[in-house]
Design a protein around this motif. Structure first.
Motif, PDB file in Angstrom:
ATOM      1  N   ALA A 131       1.747  -5.323  -8.424  1.00  0.00           N
ATOM      2  CA  ALA A 131       2.741  -5.909  -7.517  1.00  0.00           C
ATOM      3  C   ALA A 131       3.648  -6.832  -8.319  1.00  0.00           C
ATOM      4  CB  ALA A 131       2.052  -6.663  -6.400  1.00  0.00           C
ATOM      5  N   GLU A 132       4.946  -6.630  -8.197  1.00  0.00           N
ATOM      6  CA  GLU A 132       5.928  -7.463  -8.874  1.00  0.00           C
ATOM      7  C   GLU A 132       6.594  -8.440  -7.911  1.00  0.00           C
ATOM      8  OE1 GLU A 132       6.695  -7.250 -12.359  1.00  0.00           O
ATOM      9  OE2 GLU A 132       4.833  -6.121 -12.223  1.00  0.00           O
ATOM     10  N   GLY A 133       6.476  -8.173  -6.643  1.00  0.00           N
ATOM     11  CA  GLY A 133       7.057  -9.011  -5.596  1.00  0.00           C
ATOM     12  C   GLY A 133       6.710  -8.420  -4.248  1.00  0.00           C
ATOM     13  N   ASP A 134       7.259  -9.004  -3.178  1.00  0.00           N
ATOM     14  CA  ASP A 134       7.031  -8.446  -1.847  1.00  0.00           C
ATOM     15  C   ASP A 134       7.734  -7.102  -1.749  1.00  0.00           C
ATOM     16  OD1 ASP A 134       5.563 -10.629  -1.100  1.00  0.00           O
ATOM     17  OD2 ASP A 134       7.271 -11.682  -0.180  1.00  0.00           O
ATOM     18  N   ARG A 135       6.948  -6.069  -1.397  1.00  0.00           N
ATOM     19  CA  ARG A 135       7.437  -4.690  -1.277  1.00  0.00           C
ATOM     20  C   ARG A 135       8.149  -4.231  -2.566  1.00  0.00           C
ATOM     21  NH1 ARG A 135       8.327  -7.168   3.413  1.00  0.00           N
ATOM     22  NH2 ARG A 135      10.530  -7.517   3.015  1.00  0.00           N
ATOM     23  N   LEU A 136       7.589  -4.626  -3.716  1.00  0.00           N
ATOM     24  CA  LEU A 136       8.115  -4.237  -5.036  1.00  0.00           C
ATOM     25  C   LEU A 136       6.924  -4.012  -5.967  1.00  0.00           C
ATOM     26  CD1 LEU A 136      10.651  -3.963  -6.904  1.00  0.00           C
ATOM     27  CD2 LEU A 136      10.277  -6.359  -7.503  1.00  0.00           C
ATOM     28  N   VAL A 137       6.765  -2.763  -6.448  1.00  0.00           N
ATOM     29  CA  VAL A 137       5.621  -2.438  -7.312  1.00  0.00           C
ATOM     30  C   VAL A 137       6.099  -1.769  -8.596  1.00  0.00           C
ATOM     31  CG1 VAL A 137       4.023  -2.182  -5.368  1.00  0.00           C
ATOM     32  CG2 VAL A 137       5.191  -0.181  -6.277  1.00  0.00           C
ATOM     33  N   LEU A 138       5.224  -1.861  -9.629  1.00  0.00           N
ATOM     34  CA  LEU A 138       5.532  -1.268 -10.929  1.00  0.00           C
ATOM     35  C   LEU A 138       4.426  -0.263 -11.263  1.00  0.00           C
ATOM     36  CD1 LEU A 138       7.106  -2.790 -13.920  1.00  0.00           C
ATOM     37  CD2 LEU A 138       4.841  -1.924 -14.337  1.00  0.00           C
ATOM     38  N   HIS A 139       4.819   1.002 -11.433  1.00  0.00           N
ATOM     39  CA  HIS A 139       3.887   2.065 -11.826  1.00  0.00           C
ATOM     40  C   HIS A 139       4.005   2.256 -13.340  1.00  0.00           C
ATOM     41  CE1 HIS A 139       2.658   3.732  -7.898  1.00  0.00           C
ATOM     42  NE2 HIS A 139       3.836   3.269  -7.483  1.00  0.00           N
ATOM     43  N   ARG A 140       2.846   2.427 -14.007  1.00  0.00           N
ATOM     44  CA  ARG A 140       2.834   2.667 -15.459  1.00  0.00           C
ATOM     45  C   ARG A 140       2.223   4.032 -15.747  1.00  0.00           C
ATOM     46  NH1 ARG A 140      -0.789  -0.397 -17.433  1.00  0.00           N
ATOM     47  NH2 ARG A 140      -1.413  -1.356 -15.489  1.00  0.00           N
ATOM     48  N   PHE A 141       2.844   4.720 -16.736  1.00  0.00           N
ATOM     49  CA  PHE A 141       2.371   6.032 -17.163  1.00  0.00           C
ATOM     50  C   PHE A 141       2.226   6.028 -18.686  1.00  0.00           C
ATOM     51  CE2 PHE A 141       4.735   6.671 -13.271  1.00  0.00           C
ATOM     52  CZ  PHE A 141       3.939   7.528 -12.532  1.00  0.00           C
ATOM     53  N   GLU A 142       1.300   6.832 -19.171  1.00  0.00           N
ATOM     54  CA  GLU A 142       1.117   6.974 -20.619  1.00  0.00           C
ATOM     55  C   GLU A 142       2.365   7.618 -21.225  1.00  0.00           C
ATOM     56  OE1 GLU A 142      -1.812   9.392 -23.706  1.00  0.00           O
ATOM     57  OE2 GLU A 142      -1.980   9.707 -21.553  1.00  0.00           O
ATOM     58  N   ALA A 143       2.816   7.071 -22.344  1.00  0.00           N
ATOM     59  CA  ALA A 143       3.986   7.633 -23.053  1.00  0.00           C
ATOM     60  C   ALA A 143       3.485   8.529 -24.175  1.00  0.00           C
ATOM     61  CB  ALA A 143       4.859   6.526 -23.606  1.00  0.00           C
ATOM     62  N   ARG A 144       3.802   9.792 -24.107  1.00  0.00           N
ATOM     63  CA  ARG A 144       3.427  10.750 -25.149  1.00  0.00           C
ATOM     64  C   ARG A 144       4.662  11.047 -26.013  1.00  0.00           C
ATOM     65  NH1 ARG A 144       0.033  14.908 -21.332  1.00  0.00           N
ATOM     66  NH2 ARG A 144      -1.768  13.552 -21.000  1.00  0.00           N
ATOM     67  N   VAL A 145       5.151  10.006 -26.621  1.00  0.00           N
ATOM     68  CA  VAL A 145       6.355  10.096 -27.443  1.00  0.00           C
ATOM     69  C   VAL A 145       5.954   9.826 -28.885  1.00  0.00           C
ATOM     70  CG1 VAL A 145       8.692   9.218 -27.825  1.00  0.00           C
ATOM     71  CG2 VAL A 145       7.731   9.252 -25.520  1.00  0.00           C
ATOM     72  N   ARG A 146       6.352  10.708 -29.782  1.00  0.00           N
ATOM     73  CA  ARG A 146       6.008  10.561 -31.188  1.00  0.00           C
ATOM     74  C   ARG A 146       6.592   9.249 -31.741  1.00  0.00           C
ATOM     75  NH1 ARG A 146       7.385  15.055 -35.791  1.00  0.00           N
ATOM     76  NH2 ARG A 146       6.395  13.974 -37.499  1.00  0.00           N
ATOM     77  N   GLY A 147       5.758   8.469 -32.407  1.00  0.00           N
ATOM     78  CA  GLY A 147       6.196   7.206 -32.977  1.00  0.00           C
ATOM     79  C   GLY A 147       6.061   6.028 -32.030  1.00  0.00           C
ATOM     80  N   TYR A 148       5.628   6.271 -30.794  1.00  0.00           N
ATOM     81  CA  TYR A 148       5.489   5.196 -29.800  1.00  0.00           C
ATOM     82  C   TYR A 148       4.042   5.109 -29.302  1.00  0.00           C
ATOM     83  CZ  TYR A 148      10.502   4.527 -29.692  1.00  0.00           C
ATOM     84  OH  TYR A 148      11.799   4.245 -30.033  1.00  0.00           O
TER      85      TYR A 148
ATOM     86  N   ALA B 186       0.823  -1.220   0.000  1.00  0.00           N
ATOM     87  CA  ALA B 186       0.000   0.000   0.000  1.00  0.00           C
ATOM     88  C   ALA B 186       0.854   1.265   0.000  1.00  0.00           C
ATOM     89  CB  ALA B 186      -0.946  -0.014   1.209  1.00  0.00           C
ATOM     90  N   VAL B 187       1.982   1.284   0.718  1.00  0.00           N
ATOM     91  CA  VAL B 187       2.847   2.473   0.798  1.00  0.00           C
ATOM     92  C   VAL B 187       3.435   2.779  -0.575  1.00  0.00           C
ATOM     93  CG1 VAL B 187       4.945   3.430   1.843  1.00  0.00           C
ATOM     94  CG2 VAL B 187       3.357   2.093   3.236  1.00  0.00           C
ATOM     95  N   LEU B 188       3.950   1.760  -1.263  1.00  0.00           N
ATOM     96  CA  LEU B 188       4.560   1.967  -2.577  1.00  0.00           C
ATOM     97  C   LEU B 188       3.508   2.288  -3.651  1.00  0.00           C
ATOM     98  CD1 LEU B 188       7.175  -0.932  -2.548  1.00  0.00           C
ATOM     99  CD2 LEU B 188       7.598   1.498  -2.178  1.00  0.00           C
ATOM    100  N   ALA B 189       2.345   1.667  -3.547  1.00  0.00           N
ATOM    101  CA  ALA B 189       1.283   1.921  -4.522  1.00  0.00           C
ATOM    102  C   ALA B 189       0.787   3.356  -4.432  1.00  0.00           C
ATOM    103  CB  ALA B 189       0.134   0.940  -4.309  1.00  0.00           C
ATOM    104  N   ALA B 190       0.786   3.920  -3.246  1.00  0.00           N
ATOM    105  CA  ALA B 190       0.301   5.285  -3.054  1.00  0.00           C
ATOM    106  C   ALA B 190       1.338   6.335  -3.460  1.00  0.00           C
ATOM    107  CB  ALA B 190      -0.103   5.487  -1.592  1.00  0.00           C
ATOM    108  N   ASP B 191       2.593   5.945  -3.635  1.00  0.00           N
ATOM    109  CA  ASP B 191       3.664   6.923  -3.917  1.00  0.00           C
ATOM    110  C   ASP B 191       3.828   7.155  -5.430  1.00  0.00           C
ATOM    111  OD1 ASP B 191       5.628   8.721  -3.395  1.00  0.00           O
ATOM    112  OD2 ASP B 191       6.960   7.324  -2.370  1.00  0.00           O
TER     113      ASP B 191
END
Length: 193
Positions: free
Chosen positions: A39-56, A9-14
């Motif tokens: 969640a990728e593991g214990d106390r390990l999270v992956l945040h995803r953001f939209e990529a606004r890159v031309r060609g991607y 929860a701490v990492l997800a909120a950050d």
């Protein structure tokens, strides 16, 4: 049976720490909306953001955050750009031997042969003719009239002044003089004895 990691929860909120890890690396305008966290593991999270890159189109920025036991602050582990479900991707790589058509191989072979033939033509023109020089019985090169010339005679001809072989100089109508062309003296062929 593998255990599914629990979302911290701490990492997800950050989300701010995750976005802050990307901004020094890429222009802020290229980092879009937060797309989610997993969640990728214990106390390990992956945040995803939209990529606004031309060609991607369809790609996402990702940032991996982790923290130690009983630690409340996040540590950035990794970041980068990954394709999403609808991302444009390059086609699968196919070896050259499977990509090339038999017609292309035949065309390439014809081009190579034409280039090789063209490269040989200037070499033949540089020698002046394709015929070998005439050589006498004793191995000496013969001149255009068929007479042989020895190396000693060649040295004498080269040492003689320009106009000494056939007269001094030939005058032209405008008063200027030019040296006459030297002629090699004819030599009788050696008799076979």
């Amino acid at each position: 049976m593998t255990r599914t990691p629990k979302l911290d929860a701490v990492l997800a909120a950050d989300v701010a720490a995750a976005r802050g890890a990307l901004v020094p690396l890429v222009p802020e305008a290229q980092v879009g909306a937060h797309l989610g966290v997993s969640a990728e593991g214990d106390r390990l999270v992956l945040h995803r953001f939209e990529a606004r890159v031309r060609g991607y189109a369809g790609w996402h920025w990702y940032v991996t955050l982790a923290r130690g036991p009983r630690v409340k602050s996040a540590t950035v582990c990794d970041s980068g750009l990954v394709p999403g479900e609808r991302a444009l991707l390059a086609p699968a790589w196919v070896p050259w031997a499977e990509r090339v058509a038999p017609e292309e191989l035949a065309e390439q072979k014809a081009r190579d042969e034409a280039e090789a033939a063209a490269a040989q033509e200037p070499a033949a023109e540089a020698t002046g003719s394709s015929e070998a020089p005439a050589v006498g019985d004793d191995g000496q090169e013969a001149d255009a009239a068929g007479d042989e010339q020895t190396p000693e005679q060649d040295a004498q001809d080269d040492a003689a002044p320009a106009g000494a072989v056939d007269g001094d100089e030939e005058s032209e109508g405008d008063g200027q003089t030019r040296p006459r062309r030297r002629r090699r003296p004819r030599r009788r062929p050696r008799s076979a004895s």
